[in-house]
Enzyme design. Structure first.
Site, PDB file in Angstrom:
ATOM      1  CB  SER A 171      75.758  66.537  15.176  1.00 34.90           C
ATOM      2  OG  SER A 171      75.356  67.039  16.439  1.00 34.90           O
ATOM      3  CE  LYS A 213      71.705  64.188  13.829  1.00 38.31           C
ATOM      4  NZ  LYS A 213      70.854  65.330  14.215  1.00 38.31           N
ATOM      5  CG  ASN A 244      72.735  66.471  10.820  1.00 34.50           C
ATOM      6  OD1 ASN A 244      71.998  65.627  11.292  1.00 34.50           O
ATOM      7  ND2 ASN A 244      73.555  67.200  11.561  1.00 34.50           N
ATOM      8  NE  ARG A 291      55.181 105.198 -13.852  1.00 33.18           N
ATOM      9  CZ  ARG A 291      55.858 106.150 -14.501  1.00 33.18           C
ATOM     10  NH1 ARG A 291      56.712 106.914 -13.862  1.00 33.18           N
ATOM     11  NH2 ARG A 291      55.680 106.325 -15.792  1.00 33.18           N
TER      12      ARG A 291
END
Length: 451
Positions: A279, A285, A287, A318
């Protein structure tokens, strides 16, 4: 190929996408496949005696990407409405400069959509080979996890709440079953999607693209011959849907892992690496960065798939706009799936499993996850309804008094001599081990091997 205008790499190119797959799906490679179509068409027509053999070989010799000015080609697309028209002009000019007598035989009888659709199919063919190899690796990783954690106890969760014990191997085996079903879907659609497009102006063919030429060209390109599908886009729509399912299945794996990584659960972790998962403000952290990329891609895929479905009701012989809407959308779908497959491989290769934390979490409810076991054991004696009502009362008491459910039931002096067994996680996983074994036994390692 002369240099195209320099494109800066996206900041997130290596996060959401695959460098390998992006090369297969690049504009440069698409141009090469369009030229391959043109050169091979000439050779197929020559074999049917429709154009001179020398002219066909001359055209094929000029179908080289280094003879194409991509910058001019890109500028001309906005005037012609597709890339085939200016490409054919450049190819014709290149042939005229080297082999003047052959220039009149370039692109004989075909239409622009024949070139673009077949080149797209040829890109898809290479992508399928790439994808199948990658999915085989994913299956191997999931088989390994399922075997290793066949008896690793954990809690099964429903509606994000603890429900009953299972094993981590059961969870990974179910992930594996989803991937294997996807591989079956790819194998089933492959023969349909890898079909030559060669119908001429309105799909009715002509002298120079007869059934014999179509079959010859299809054989040379290793594609299936068939009727024109200029405005019949069901196969491409199905291919897009299959890719969307792949993205969703990988998203399911990523979602489970991201949830299991939550601090309060901490049963698995993405593999640690220098600079990964941190982080900008909270150094503690880790993550779920790989899960995040996979989930982001899974979120982007459904609207793109819906564009392919919305493009199906194409007008007459087309389309004005619906066909054109497919080009970049289909490429983006394949790019996102490729990125998700690579990130999923990285995720599973480095996955860290915490069996002790899984065991610890099994006790977080003070035995409430075994309530069904006890209710089912009492049902033959008391009846299903009365047993269920009794367990509801016991659960309420356990919660209000903050006691283990087993203690509450012991105090209630119920006729349950096997109470310890009813509160055993090993005895509470149902048919988990049997299901794992059946899923693993049903996988044939060489089933999707290309020949």
């Amino acid at each position: 190929m002369r240099p195209s205008p320099k494109k800066e790499m996206s900041l997130y190119a290596q996060y959401f996408y695959s460098v390998q797959a992006d090369e297969l799906l690049s504009d440069k490679h698409l141009i090469a496949q369009m030229l391959r179509f043109e050169g091979t068409l000439a050779l197929a027509q020559a074999e049917q005696g429709l154009i001179p053999q020398a002219s066909a070989e001359a055209i094929a010799n000029c179908c080289q990407t280094d003879l194409i000015d991509t910058e001019s080609l890109i500028a001309a697309v906005r005037l012609g409405g597709n890339a085939a028209i200016p490409l054919i002009k450049q190819l014709t000019q290149a042939v005229k400069q080297k082999y003047p007598e052959a220039a009149g035989w370039v692109h004989l009888g075909a239409t622009s959509q024949d070139v673009i659709d077949t080149a797209t199919v040829l890109q898809i063919e290479e992508f399928i080979y790439w994808l199948d190899e990658k999915l085989a690796v994913l299956s191997e990783l999931l088989m390994s996890l399922s075997r290793r954690h066949r008896q690793t106890l954990m809690v099964g969760r429903t509606l994000l709440q603890q429900a009953k014990p299972i094993t981590f191997g059961l969870k990974t085996a179910y992930w594996l079953a989803g991937i294997e079903r996807t591989r079956e879907r790819i194998a089933a659609i492959e023969s349909k999607i890898l079909t030559l497009q060669l119908g001429g102006a309105v799909g009715s063919g002509n002298t120079f693209i007869s059934a014999a030429v179509q079959q010859n060209l299809a054989d040379k390109l290793n594609l299936n011959a068939g009727f024109a599908w200029h405005t019949q886009r069901d196969n491409l729509a199905e291919w897009a849907a299959v890719l969307g399912i792949i993205g969703g299945s990988l998203g399911k794996i990523a979602k489970d892992i991201a949830l299991l990584m939550q601090t309060e659960i901490a049963e698995v972790l993405e593999g640690a690496a220098e600079g990964k998962g941190g982080s900008s403000t909270m150094p503690h952290k880790q993550n779920p960065v790989l899960c995040t990329a996979i989930l982001a891609n899974a979120n982007r895929l459904p609207p793109l798939v819906s564009t392919m479905l919305a493009a199906m009701p194409q007008e007459h012989e087309r389309s004005a706009g619906l066909w054109h809407s497919e080009w970049e959308v289909l490429t983006e779908i394949m790019r996102l799936v490729a990125g998700s497959v690579e990130r999923s491989t990285e995720l599973l290769e480095g996955l860290e499993v915490a069996p002790q934390q899984m065991l610890s979490n099994l006790e977080r409810t003070n035995g409430l996850i075994y309530a069904e076991n006890v209710s089912l054991a009492l049902a033959p004696k008391l009846g299903k309804a009365q047993a269920h009502e009794l367990l509801e009362q016991a659960v309420k008491r356990a919660v209000s008094e903050q006691k283990h459910l087993k203690t509450v039931l012991t105090d209630m002096a119920l006729d349950l001599p096997d109470l310890d067994e009813l509160f055993s996680p090993e005895k509470s996983i149902g048919n988990s081990l049997l299901i794992i074994d059946e899923i693993l036994a049903g996988i044939e390692p060489d089933k999707y091997q290309k020949t």
